[in-house]
Design an enzyme around this catalytic site. Sequence first.
Site, PDB file in Angstrom:
ATOM      1  N   GLY A 193      54.381  47.519  42.510  1.00 36.83           N
ATOM      2  CA  GLY A 193      53.288  46.694  43.904  1.00 36.83           C
ATOM      3  C   GLY A 193      52.670  48.008  43.988  1.00 36.83           C
ATOM      4  N   ASP A 253      43.895  46.596  32.451  1.00 34.87           N
ATOM      5  CA  ASP A 253      45.196  47.174  33.224  1.00 34.87           C
ATOM      6  C   ASP A 253      45.860  47.146  31.777  1.00 34.87           C
ATOM      7  OD1 ASP A 253      44.102  47.112  35.677  1.00 34.87           O
ATOM      8  OD2 ASP A 253      45.935  46.138  35.984  1.00 34.87           O
TER       9      ASP A 253
HETATM   10  C1  GLA Z   1      43.878  44.384  39.384  1.00 35.67           C
HETATM   11  C2  GLA Z   1      43.531  44.042  37.552  1.00 35.67           C
HETATM   12  C3  GLA Z   1      42.539  44.751  36.642  1.00 35.67           C
HETATM   13  C4  GLA Z   1      41.600  45.480  37.931  1.00 35.67           C
HETATM   14  C5  GLA Z   1      41.893  46.093  39.265  1.00 35.67           C
HETATM   15  C6  GLA Z   1      40.616  46.632  39.834  1.00 35.67           C
HETATM   16  O1  GLA Z   1      44.611  45.769  39.156  1.00 35.67           O
HETATM   17  O2  GLA Z   1      44.889  43.547  36.827  1.00 35.67           O
HETATM   18  O3  GLA Z   1      41.999  43.501  36.364  1.00 35.67           O
HETATM   19  O4  GLA Z   1      40.769  43.871  38.109  1.00 35.67           O
HETATM   20  O5  GLA Z   1      42.692  45.320  39.950  1.00 35.67           O
HETATM   21  O6  GLA Z   1      40.176  47.602  38.953  1.00 35.67           O
END
Ligand code: GLA
Length: 506
Positions: free
Chosen positions: A121, A172
Amino acid sequence: MSRFVDQYGRKPVVAVFAPGRVNLIGEHVDYNDGFVLPFALPFRTIIVGDVVRNDSHAQTSSVTSCNMISDHTATFTCDSSLTKGEPVWANYVKGVVSQYVNDLPPGSAFEAVIMSDVPLGSGLSSSAALEVATATFLEKLYKIDAISGVTKAKRCQLAEHTFADMPCGIMDQSVSAMAQEGTLLLLDCRTKEFKLVTVGSKAPSGTPLPVVVICNSNVKHTLSGSEYPDRVRQCKEAVAALQRTYPEITALRDVTLEQLEFLNICDADSDAKNHVTAVPTSGDFVEKVAVKGSSRTRHTAARGKCENKSEGDHTALVSSMSELAYRRAHHCITEDARTVAAAHALEEGNYILVGGLMTQSHLSLQYDYEVSCDELDLLVLTALGIKGVYGARMTGGGFGGCTVNLVRADCVDELISQLRQTYPACECYLSTPSSGTDELPLDSAMPVITGAVSRYGDSFGDDTDADWLSVRVDGVVMSIVDNPWITAASVAAAVAVFGIIITRRR
Ligand code: GLA
């Protein structure tokens, strides 16, 4: 490894890992088809396991988490009946399994143990690490070949959409799946093509390499929980508004600042809300930080064009874009430009420029996109007051989590000590670009405590690239991979100040 043996009475046959990530720049643009510049962290989620060998449980898979909030075992069947439920952490595993159901032999069932040192988190992608580790685990266990990194990332993203109700972008999962050690990933989230960016690769020889310090605020403002989906929706609304004038646009990635300002000025003129003066912080900020030229020029040019339009055209533009949609769009458009410029400057060794772009990014996220919070703003402000800090910004989804700081190697100690003095609850991680998901040799799956700091000098530098070290003491965690981003000397100095225990993989 030992947990698997205790629980299932035999040794696992497969071990895999997938890393968390930090995003240097390019925030909240992945779901707008934009550009991002993350790198994989040495923090990893590890899964060890085997297929079910006991016939009586042949249809039931069982997954045990050692540290996903609480120690839990989840059971489920690997077929199309899979649904989300409790425990919540297992939804990420089940979501990925559901994406691979058609690749698995009928009646497949597995047993696995999961362990992770990705801070949960904290905006460092513990969810993506779990998803990608699950995908790699399934691929290795069932010998599923020919799944590309892009396909794996897309499957994991879909798993998060459907089993965690989080409409995330592709950043990510992509970096966890495809990162390569020593490089950042400049990812085009529309085409999924990427370029590996090596810090200082085109810098004049002898240019000292900077260090990335991640600072975890250890706060997570859940708010209503709908802030992220709200941003996704607001961006879609901005696109819809822009499409009325520019039908060729499919995402904010396609929009130029000129187009945005043109619409904005026409709106402002028509209903007397003039953004040049009425959107205070973002408007002022635009003028100071526009990557190319001053926004005043663009406002003026746009106003001229607008005045030249026929009355019919003008009416069609009235109220086409809300102030909120304008600011969201403004962030995305400028962030894309900043990200591409930062990747280039990082290679060139122009760290002052990279830092400036990072700081602009933070202000844009704070005022235009409104995803920062007091704790992150304080950490950024504190960092920017320290000598040798090139730039600082929030990283990840926002509303808590971490900041990322680019800093001269000889100023790291001062930065960490000031951050901790101003904000004692924070944790700092000194991190270098690490590799994406892969199989692990079974005997190296678990970290081994090898000794105290005094032995550090003996074990660093003369080993292979697979070295992974982390030092934890008194709120400071440093993860270090044997690569040139951090010199042995600067690490040794930092370790001498903060470290006591070295955890060493392989
Ligand atoms: C989270 C989401 C990503 C991206 C970021 C902000 O980590 O999982 O896909 O949008 O926020 O950049």
